[in-house]
Design a protein around this motif. Structure first.
Motif, PDB file in Angstrom:
ATOM      1  N   ALA A   1      -5.665  11.710  -5.360  1.00  0.00           N
ATOM      2  CA  ALA A   1      -6.066  12.307  -4.580  1.00  0.00           C
ATOM      3  C   ALA A   1      -6.471  11.548  -3.667  1.00  0.00           C
ATOM      4  O   ALA A   1      -6.030  10.977  -2.428  1.00  0.00           O
ATOM      5  CB  ALA A   1      -7.144  13.285  -4.970  1.00  0.00           C
ATOM      6  N   ALA A   2      -6.723  10.500  -4.190  1.00  0.00           N
ATOM      7  CA  ALA A   2      -7.005   8.927  -3.555  1.00  0.00           C
ATOM      8  C   ALA A   2      -5.587   8.674  -2.336  1.00  0.00           C
ATOM      9  O   ALA A   2      -5.701   7.703  -1.470  1.00  0.00           O
ATOM     10  CB  ALA A   2      -7.251   7.276  -4.298  1.00  0.00           C
TER      11      ALA A   2
ATOM     12  N   ILE B   1       0.765  -1.205  -0.168  1.00  0.00           N
ATOM     13  CA  ILE B   1      -0.083   0.211   0.031  1.00  0.00           C
ATOM     14  C   ILE B   1       1.269   1.391   0.090  1.00  0.00           C
ATOM     15  O   ILE B   1       0.726   2.198  -1.227  1.00  0.00           O
ATOM     16  CB  ILE B   1      -1.056  -0.657   1.656  1.00  0.00           C
TER      17      ILE B   1
ATOM     18  N   ARG C   1      -6.800  12.356  -9.989  1.00  0.00           N
ATOM     19  CA  ARG C   1      -7.522  11.299  -8.429  1.00  0.00           C
ATOM     20  C   ARG C   1      -7.219  10.228  -8.457  1.00  0.00           C
ATOM     21  O   ARG C   1      -7.493   9.717  -7.204  1.00  0.00           O
ATOM     22  CB  ARG C   1      -9.196  10.604  -9.939  1.00  0.00           C
ATOM     23  N   LEU C   2      -6.483   9.561  -8.990  1.00  0.00           N
ATOM     24  CA  LEU C   2      -5.875   8.516  -8.203  1.00  0.00           C
ATOM     25  C   LEU C   2      -4.947   8.923  -7.526  1.00  0.00           C
ATOM     26  O   LEU C   2      -4.864   8.796  -5.915  1.00  0.00           O
ATOM     27  CB  LEU C   2      -5.092   7.533  -9.181  1.00  0.00           C
TER      28      LEU C   2
ATOM     29  N   LEU D   1      -5.038   7.879   1.139  1.00  0.00           N
ATOM     30  CA  LEU D   1      -4.741   7.237   2.427  1.00  0.00           C
ATOM     31  C   LEU D   1      -3.626   7.094   2.264  1.00  0.00           C
ATOM     32  O   LEU D   1      -2.820   6.272   4.184  1.00  0.00           O
ATOM     33  CB  LEU D   1      -4.381   6.074   1.073  1.00  0.00           C
TER      34      LEU D   1
ATOM     35  N   ALA E   1       1.126   6.629  -7.092  1.00  0.00           N
ATOM     36  CA  ALA E   1       0.116   7.198  -7.452  1.00  0.00           C
ATOM     37  C   ALA E   1       0.151   8.731  -6.766  1.00  0.00           C
ATOM     38  O   ALA E   1       0.108  10.074  -7.947  1.00  0.00           O
ATOM     39  CB  ALA E   1      -0.850   7.003  -6.698  1.00  0.00           C
TER      40      ALA E   1
ATOM     41  N   TYR F   1      -3.071  16.337  -1.309  1.00  0.00           N
ATOM     42  CA  TYR F   1      -4.634  15.897  -1.218  1.00  0.00           C
ATOM     43  C   TYR F   1      -5.315  16.850  -1.868  1.00  0.00           C
ATOM     44  O   TYR F   1      -6.226  16.985  -2.866  1.00  0.00           O
ATOM     45  CB  TYR F   1      -5.065  14.591  -0.233  1.00  0.00           C
TER      46      TYR F   1
ATOM     47  N   THR G   1       2.503   1.812  -3.839  1.00  0.00           N
ATOM     48  CA  THR G   1       1.443   1.665  -4.569  1.00  0.00           C
ATOM     49  C   THR G   1       0.701   3.520  -4.256  1.00  0.00           C
ATOM     50  O   THR G   1       0.865   4.205  -5.542  1.00  0.00           O
ATOM     51  CB  THR G   1      -0.108   0.961  -4.584  1.00  0.00           C
ATOM     52  N   THR G   2       0.487   3.918  -2.993  1.00  0.00           N
ATOM     53  CA  THR G   2       0.364   4.791  -2.805  1.00  0.00           C
ATOM     54  C   THR G   2       1.285   6.166  -3.110  1.00  0.00           C
ATOM     55  O   THR G   2       1.355   7.338  -3.713  1.00  0.00           O
ATOM     56  CB  THR G   2      -0.431   5.153  -1.217  1.00  0.00           C
TER      57      THR G   2
END
Lengths: 152, 174
Positions: A76-77, A59, A73-74, A81, A66, A136, A62-63
């Protein structure tokens, strides 16, 4: 947020991404050692310790990716996270400090001789949460431009 | 942050939540797949018996635990004593500098030999072979039942100490 210079947002993105991409490496290489670090927080039931140790570093990976290079959008997600993970990490480290447990936070190293957690870890996490939230808000503004969030 | 999140329309918030869920799902798939593809020797079991890990047993028993950095500090200190709970043959093969051998058998009788150095409030560090042994924890509980008040377990034990380059002594003397 609209007054924040793009260069500042880029620095925040780079900083958050670099920290998380750097943090995941040792944990992915040695999940058994990271599971021991997770166990030392004594927050999770034993049945979930290994699963968290196996998935959490990915995690972070990937974050981190991202936030660094994904569409808004990704991104921001990912930033949301990361902010959430940092909040949980900060609470967990605080619990160990209150309990007087002289353990390393397991943040960047799973080695037994990694530095023991102290108040500096909390200050660092606070700064990272601030950077993640800035990332974010910028990403949300770009991903959903019709109703941009206001500056905090 | 709260203002930013609440300013999102319902549809936008759902799309954002969907993106977050996608990141989590990909991460979980990668993490689990990586473990399956890992060499068997380094593969982490899906679950382990953490409830009976020596650190958790010590935590539940109220025995303080220290790790490598804390052990280095205590072993280097003149204020306190270190007990090696392993059998004499293992102790003689190598032990932490200054550590006294105190295997579990007949602890009371052996303590008499160290009486001059020991008080009930003396800081005591105990260790054994490593994270897979519970002799040091059992020794700590025994010492606590005898009235010792300042006990700390080093669960990494001799194996971790050596792995990270700690100095050792061989023979029967501390």
């Amino acid at each position: 947020m609209s007054r924040v210079r793009p260069a500042s947002v880029w620095l925040a993105r780079l900083g958050v991404a670099a920290i998380f991409l750097g943090a995941c490496v040792a944990k992915i290489r040695d999940p058994a050692a990271f599971a021991l670090a997770v166990n030392r927080y004594r927050i999770l039931p034993g049945e979930f310790v290994n699963l968290v140790a196996l998935v959490l570093p990915w995690i972070e990976l990937t974050t981190g990716l991202a936030v660094l290079a994904a569409p808004a959008r990704l991104r921001a997600a990912g930033a949301a996270l990361i902010a959430a993970m940092l909040a949980v990490f900060t609470i967990a480290i605080s619990l160990n400090l209150v309990r007087g447990i002289e353990a390393s936070c397991g943040c960047f190293s799973t080695r037994a001789d990694a530095a023991v957690s102290d108040g500096w870890n909390l200050v660092r996490n606070g700064a990272l949460i601030w950077l993640a939230l800035a990332t974010y808000l910028d990403a949300v503004r770009r991903a959903f431009p019709r109703r941009a969030p206001e500056a905090p | 942050m709260t203002g930013g999140a609440s300013a999102l329309r319902r549809g936008d918030a759902l799309r954002l939540a969907g993106a977050a869920a996608a990141l989590l799902a990909v991460s979980a798939a990668l993490g689990l797949a990586a473990n399956v593809l890992r060499p068997a020797a380094t593969r982490l079991p899906w679950t382990s018996d953490w409830a009976h890990h020596v650190e958790n047993l010590a935590f539940r028993a109220g025995v303080p635990v220290t790790f490598l950095e804390g052990a280095r500090t205590r072993v280097g200190s003149t204020n306190g004593i270190t007990f090696d709970a392993r059998i004499p043959e293992q102790y003689a093969a190598g032990h932490l500098p200054g550590a006294l051998n105190l295997p579990l058998e007949d602890v009371e009788r052996q303590l008499v030999a160290h009486a001059a150095r020991l008080h009930l409030d003396t800081p005591v560090l105990v260790y054994c072979g490593g994270a897979d042994c519970t002799d040091a924890l059992e020794l700590a509980l025994k010492l606590r039942s005898l009235g010792f008040t300042d006990l700390t377990l080093y669960p990494g034990g001799y194996a971790e100490w050596v792995q990270y380059g700690g100095a050792t002594r061989a023979g029967d003397a501390p």
